[in-house]
Scaffold this active site. Structure first.
Site, PDB file in Angstrom:
ATOM      1  N   GLY A  11      -1.665  -5.274 -11.382  1.00 45.15           N
ATOM      2  CA  GLY A  11      -0.492  -5.065 -10.516  1.00 45.15           C
ATOM      3  C   GLY A  11       0.224  -6.358 -10.199  1.00 45.15           C
ATOM      4  CB  THR A  36       2.533   0.938 -14.749  1.00 45.54           C
ATOM      5  OG1 THR A  36       3.819   0.868 -14.135  1.00 45.54           O
ATOM      6  CG2 THR A  36       1.447   0.826 -13.692  1.00 45.54           C
ATOM      7  CE1 TYR A 150      -3.195   1.608   0.207  1.00 45.00           C
ATOM      8  CE2 TYR A 150      -3.316   1.275   2.577  1.00 45.00           C
ATOM      9  CZ  TYR A 150      -3.102   0.773   1.305  1.00 45.00           C
ATOM     10  OH  TYR A 150      -2.803  -0.552   1.138  1.00 45.00           O
ATOM     11  CB  ILE A 183       2.014  -8.261   3.023  1.00 50.22           C
ATOM     12  CG1 ILE A 183       0.617  -8.643   3.557  1.00 50.22           C
ATOM     13  CG2 ILE A 183       2.575  -9.356   2.116  1.00 50.22           C
ATOM     14  CD1 ILE A 183       0.546  -9.881   4.410  1.00 50.22           C
TER      15      ILE A 183
HETATM   16  N1  LIG Z   1       2.099  -4.719   1.351  1.00 49.83           N
HETATM   17  C1  LIG Z   1       1.220  -4.632   2.308  1.00 49.83           C
HETATM   18  O1  LIG Z   1       1.565  -4.777   3.521  1.00 49.83           O
HETATM   19  C2  LIG Z   1      -0.227  -4.401   1.996  1.00 49.83           C
HETATM   20  C3  LIG Z   1      -1.124  -4.389   3.089  1.00 49.83           C
HETATM   21  C4  LIG Z   1      -2.464  -4.163   2.840  1.00 49.83           C
HETATM   22  C5  LIG Z   1      -2.926  -4.007   1.546  1.00 49.83           C
HETATM   23  N2  LIG Z   1      -2.051  -4.024   0.508  1.00 49.83           N
HETATM   24  C6  LIG Z   1      -2.615  -3.841  -0.837  1.00 49.83           C
HETATM   25  O2  LIG Z   1      -2.208  -4.906  -1.664  1.00 49.83           O
HETATM   26  C7  LIG Z   1      -2.100  -4.467  -3.030  1.00 49.83           C
HETATM   27  C8  LIG Z   1      -0.708  -4.792  -3.550  1.00 49.83           C
HETATM   28  O3  LIG Z   1       0.238  -4.195  -2.680  1.00 49.83           O
HETATM   29  P1  LIG Z   1       1.810  -4.493  -2.789  1.00 49.83           P
HETATM   30  O4  LIG Z   1       2.368  -4.248  -1.437  1.00 49.83           O
HETATM   31  O5  LIG Z   1       2.034  -5.798  -3.469  1.00 49.83           O
HETATM   32  O6  LIG Z   1       2.230  -3.264  -3.739  1.00 49.83           O
HETATM   33  P2  LIG Z   1       3.557  -3.000  -4.590  1.00 49.83           P
HETATM   34  O7  LIG Z   1       4.619  -3.991  -4.252  1.00 49.83           O
HETATM   35  O8  LIG Z   1       3.822  -1.539  -4.414  1.00 49.83           O
HETATM   36  O9  LIG Z   1       3.043  -3.293  -6.096  1.00 49.83           O
HETATM   37  C9  LIG Z   1       2.037  -2.487  -6.636  1.00 49.83           C
HETATM   38  C10 LIG Z   1       1.565  -3.081  -7.945  1.00 49.83           C
HETATM   39  O10 LIG Z   1       0.518  -2.239  -8.464  1.00 49.83           O
HETATM   40  C11 LIG Z   1       0.879  -1.797  -9.775  1.00 49.83           C
HETATM   41  N3  LIG Z   1       0.349  -0.463 -10.018  1.00 49.83           N
HETATM   42  C12 LIG Z   1       0.670   0.701  -9.388  1.00 49.83           C
HETATM   43  N4  LIG Z   1      -0.018   1.730  -9.924  1.00 49.83           N
HETATM   44  C13 LIG Z   1      -0.796   1.216 -10.917  1.00 49.83           C
HETATM   45  C14 LIG Z   1      -1.708   1.770 -11.846  1.00 49.83           C
HETATM   46  N5  LIG Z   1      -1.991   3.084 -11.891  1.00 49.83           N
HETATM   47  N6  LIG Z   1      -2.291   0.931 -12.744  1.00 49.83           N
HETATM   48  C15 LIG Z   1      -2.038  -0.398 -12.724  1.00 49.83           C
HETATM   49  N7  LIG Z   1      -1.171  -0.978 -11.879  1.00 49.83           N
HETATM   50  C16 LIG Z   1      -0.552  -0.180 -10.975  1.00 49.83           C
HETATM   51  C17 LIG Z   1       2.400  -1.836  -9.798  1.00 49.83           C
HETATM   52  O11 LIG Z   1       2.864  -1.905 -11.149  1.00 49.83           O
HETATM   53  P3  LIG Z   1       4.383  -1.440 -11.562  1.00 49.83           P
HETATM   54  O12 LIG Z   1       5.300  -2.529 -11.063  1.00 49.83           O
HETATM   55  O13 LIG Z   1       4.343  -1.341 -13.021  1.00 49.83           O
HETATM   56  O14 LIG Z   1       4.613  -0.132 -10.852  1.00 49.83           O
HETATM   57  C18 LIG Z   1       2.672  -3.112  -8.994  1.00 49.83           C
HETATM   58  O15 LIG Z   1       2.487  -4.254  -9.800  1.00 49.83           O
HETATM   59  C19 LIG Z   1      -2.406  -2.956  -3.004  1.00 49.83           C
HETATM   60  O16 LIG Z   1      -3.764  -2.755  -3.317  1.00 49.83           O
HETATM   61  C20 LIG Z   1      -2.140  -2.584  -1.552  1.00 49.83           C
HETATM   62  O17 LIG Z   1      -2.881  -1.438  -1.171  1.00 49.83           O
HETATM   63  C21 LIG Z   1      -0.703  -4.211   0.708  1.00 49.83           C
END
Ligand SMILES: NC(=O)c1ccc[n+]([C@@H]2O[C@H](COP(=O)([O-])OP(=O)(O)OC[C@H]3O[C@@H](n4cnc5c(N)ncnc54)[C@H](OP(=O)(O)O)[C@@H]3O)[C@@H](O)[C@H]2O)c1
Length: 243
Positions: A11, A36, A150, A183
């Site tokens: 990701g 993806t 989640y 974040i």
């Molecule tokens: N943002 C927050 O506040 C926050 C807080 C706590 C935890 N987190 C955790 O941090 C991590 C990243 O979050 P983010 O906010 O950066 O998310 P994001 O901006 O939504 O990005 C998600 C990433 O995961 C990839 N992805 C989605 N489905 C996938 C799959 N089936 N196989 C492989 N890759 C996949 C996406 O690829 P594509 O671009 O190709 O779709 C993208 O690169 C996640 O585990 C999330 O739960 C985030």
């Protein structure tokens, strides 16, 4: 053969994963970042430069994970560092949650963790050095209405982290989780202005975290200096939750 360490970041096309991949390149790793789509993989290759490449990967598919590791092995090598960052949400109150929403989140966030991690162990155990960092969330501790799927997935990630850490600690491989707070990414961009303000009001430092705040914690946990930390969940949340 190069002795540059290889890091995989799932990701890495956006958000936290993109920042992690960049900071790992800046710290001297050869980074394989995943998206993806082909377009996402190409943009990762472009943004990481000579020490990084983008690959297509769906952690929800065993075939896709296998094909990814096969391609990685022929391009460079299996990873010394694995950052399990890919994750999805599908929010709904449990009363209204469809089985499909439950299954999609559990399959991507939990089964994906199993699919991605098992294949990397052989090399790490053989070389007696490895780092695995799993991205959890502060809601694993706080709970969050509308996110039972989640939150269940993130709690599972933390339990997995402690168990695997115990299994392989004696072989120089550490396994830790990072639990980000709120974040600024696409994932949180879906919230209304009101919801964002309410969240800000609850964070003691007074602002929403950046993707670089999480990436800096990853860089620390994968360093040689962090060798004595394993099975831990590091909270990076501006004080929103203090364990
Ligand atoms: N943002 C927050 O506040 C926050 C807080 C706590 C935890 N987190 C955790 O941090 C991590 C990243 O979050 P983010 O906010 O950066 O998310 P994001 O901006 O939504 O990005 C998600 C990433 O995961 C990839 N992805 C989605 N489905 C996938 C799959 N089936 N196989 C492989 N890759 C996949 C996406 O690829 P594509 O671009 O190709 O779709 C993208 O690169 C996640 O585990 C999330 O739960 C985030």
């Amino acid at each position: 053969m190069s002795d540059q360490r290889v890091a995989v970041v799932s990701g890495a096309s956006r958000g936290i994963g993109a920042a992690v991949a960049k900071q790992l390149v800046n710290s001297g790793f050869l980074v394989a970042g995943t998206a993806t789509s082909e377009a996402g993989a190409a943009s990762i290759s472009e943004s990481l430069g000579a020490n990084g490449s983008g690959y297509v990967l769906d952690v929800g598919s065993s075939e896709s994970v296998l094909a990814f590791y096969q391609k990685l092995t022929s391009d460079s090598a299996m990873p010394d560092v694995l950052i399990n960052n890919a994750g999805v949400t599908a929010d709904n109150l449990l009363m209204r949650m469809k089985e499909e929403q439950w299954e999609r989140v559990i399959d991507t966030n939990v089964n994906g963790l199993f699919r991605m991690t098992k294949p990397v162990l052989k090399k790490m155990l053989k070389t007696r050095w490895g780092r695995i960092v799993n991205i959890s969330s502060v809601v694993a501790r706080l709970g969050n209405p509308g996110q039972s799927n989640y939150v269940a997935s993130k709690s599972a990630i933390e339990g997995f982290t402690r168990s695997l850490a115990n299994e392989i600690a004696s072989r120089g491989v550490t396994v830790n989780a990072i639990a980000p707070g709120f974040i600024d990414t696409d994932m949180t961009g879906e919230l209304t202005e009101d919801q964002t303000q309410q969240m800000k009001d609850r964070i003691p430092v007074g602002y929403i975290g950046s993707t670089d705040d999480i990436a800096a914690a990853v860089v620390f946990l994968v360093s040689d200096g962090a060798r004595y930390i394993t099975g831990e969940t590091l909270h990076v949340n501006g004080g929103l939750y203090m364990s």
